[in-house]
Design an enzyme around this catalytic site. Structure first.
Site, PDB file in Angstrom:
ATOM      1  N   THR A 111       0.949  -0.857  -0.040  1.00 20.13           N
ATOM      2  CA  THR A 111       0.291   0.247   0.315  1.00 20.13           C
ATOM      3  C   THR A 111       1.222   1.089   0.132  1.00 20.13           C
ATOM      4  OG1 THR A 111      -1.270  -1.325   1.228  1.00 20.13           O
ATOM      5  CG2 THR A 111      -1.485   1.383   1.551  1.00 20.13           C
ATOM      6  N   ARG A 138     -14.782  -7.150   0.549  1.00 22.28           N
ATOM      7  CA  ARG A 138     -13.820  -7.072   1.836  1.00 22.28           C
ATOM      8  C   ARG A 138     -13.242  -5.667   1.460  1.00 22.28           C
ATOM      9  NH1 ARG A 138      -8.397  -5.269   2.762  1.00 22.28           N
ATOM     10  NH2 ARG A 138      -7.689  -5.367   4.906  1.00 22.28           N
ATOM     11  N   GLY A 152     -10.739  -2.757   3.380  1.00 20.11           N
ATOM     12  CA  GLY A 152      -9.572  -2.664   4.222  1.00 20.11           C
ATOM     13  C   GLY A 152      -9.688  -1.310   4.982  1.00 20.11           C
ATOM     14  N   ASP A 153      -8.925  -0.613   5.585  1.00 18.12           N
ATOM     15  CA  ASP A 153      -8.066   0.563   6.483  1.00 18.12           C
ATOM     16  C   ASP A 153      -8.333   1.700   5.744  1.00 18.12           C
ATOM     17  OD1 ASP A 153      -5.937  -0.914   6.049  1.00 18.12           O
ATOM     18  OD2 ASP A 153      -5.133   0.987   7.444  1.00 18.12           O
ATOM     19  N   THR A 200       0.004   1.285   6.796  1.00 17.29           N
ATOM     20  CA  THR A 200      -0.274   0.321   6.019  1.00 17.29           C
ATOM     21  C   THR A 200       0.131  -0.818   6.767  1.00 17.29           C
ATOM     22  OG1 THR A 200       1.017  -0.812   4.475  1.00 17.29           O
ATOM     23  CG2 THR A 200       2.813   0.361   5.412  1.00 17.29           C
ATOM     24  N   GLY A 201      -0.650  -1.736   6.775  1.00 16.02           N
ATOM     25  CA  GLY A 201      -0.405  -2.873   7.310  1.00 16.02           C
ATOM     26  C   GLY A 201      -2.213  -4.217   7.261  1.00 16.02           C
ATOM     27  N   GLY A 238      -5.700  -4.083   7.515  1.00 20.97           N
ATOM     28  CA  GLY A 238      -6.295  -3.740   7.972  1.00 20.97           C
ATOM     29  C   GLY A 238      -7.627  -3.986   8.499  1.00 20.97           C
TER      30      GLY A 238
END
Ligand code: ASP
Length: 318
Positions: free
Chosen positions: A184, A212, A214-215, A235-236, A238
């Site tokens: 990301t 789906r 994510g964050d 980033t990671g 989510g």
């Protein structure tokens, strides 16, 4: 006489006030299990060169009086146009073999924000998030509706083929039984007027299903900016970043507990997030131009140019 002297001192102080004069910028290209030796030296060189190109471009915009919002958009566009990162051109495949982008941006001066999720044909999703922020009365648009809005804004539309890369396709084949994330991109900046901005763009997780999200496109989870405190891009993993409301939590710890940026980020990335099983990192910049790039994974692609103009580009834990 004394009053005039005080005014003069105040005037001189504001002229030299580093908060208002010195821009600074940081970017990330994803966090995860990036171990020395896993990346070929050729690929490592390409990634460092691209991070260098992006951060230098963003810094030039800030230096020539551009706004932090513009710097964030233009810097992220460079990373989106590169096949090296999980955003734009190099985004990962979903379980269905499609590529679906998420992006968000926030302006710390007025708390304006824009975000989009699940778009498949917008060449630069960060420009869509920016248009939603500036040209619509909404904050968050999804899928076909977001694409219709992108067309109404004359943003560049491309076929899905444009986003195809062998690397990501092979990754999907290998990871059909798991989901994973990586690469990301994000940017945080402060401009010469002291305004903060943050943006994030991603393809999400390889093999993601069921629409789906994510964050990254969620304001407060993956992206947040507030001139009172800081600008953050994450980033990671989510799901954990959403549950921990990571980006806003850093800002809230600064605002309500008066923590420094460094301490707030440490608390979130090394205490709160791991306590529920989350891994990843973030880049952040406070309203004095201090930069923190921290992560709880073995590596995070990252680069910064601080308020003294010093450049730092790194991949692994230092
Ligand atoms: N946070 C992103 C997501 O969960 C993935 C990543 O940062 O690598 O979609």
């Amino acid at each position: 006489m004394r009053f005039t002297y005080v005014l003069l001192v105040l005037f001189c102080f504001s002229c030299n006030n580093p908060i208002n004069k010195q821009p600074a910028i940081a970017i990330h290209g994803g966090a995860g299990i990036i171990l020395k030796g896993d990346l070929s030296s050729e690929k490592e060189k390409l990634i460092i060169e691209k991070l260098d190109e992006a951060i230098s471009h963003g810094y030039e915009i800030l230096k020539s009086t551009g706004s932090s919002t513009d710097a964030v958009v233009e810097t992220i566009k460079i990373l989106e146009n590169s096949p090296l990162f999980n955003a734009g051109k190099g985004a990962v495949f979903t379980n269905q073999g499609t590529i679906e982008h998420d992006a968000s941006i926030m302006n710390g001066e007025n708390l304006n924000a824009g975000a989009s999720t699940g778009t498949m044909h917008v060449k630069n999703p960060i420009t869509l998030a920016h248009s939603i922020m500036t040209n619509s009365e909404h904050v968050f648009l999804s899928r076909e509706g977001a694409e219709d809005f992108a067309k109404s804004q004359n943003l560049e539309i491309v076929e899905q083929d444009y986003f195809y890369t062998d690397f990501r396709f092979n990754q999907l084949e290998k990871q059909k039984n798991s989901i994973s994330k990586f690469g990301t991109v994000g940017c945080v900046a402060i401009d010469i007027n002291g305004n903060l901005a943050a943006g994030t763009s991603t393809g999400g997780m390889t093999n993601k299903k069921w629409g789906r999200i994510g964050d990254s496109p969620i304001i407060g989870a993956g992206t947040y900016a507030n001139n009172k405190t800081c600008a953050v891009s994450c980033t990671g993993s989510g799901e954990y970043f959403i549950r921990s409301v990571v980006a806003y939590d850093v800002s809230a710890l600064m605002e309500y507990q008066k923590l420094s940026l460094k301490d707030a980020v440490f608390k979130v990335i090394h205490k709160k997030l791991p306590s529920i099983g989350g891994d990843g990192g973030l880049i952040a910049i406070d309203n004095k131009g201090n930069i923190i790039m921290d992560f709880n994974t073995p590596g995070m692609y990252r680069a910064s140019i601080n308020k003294d103009g010093e450049k730092n580009i790194a991949i692994y834990v230092e």
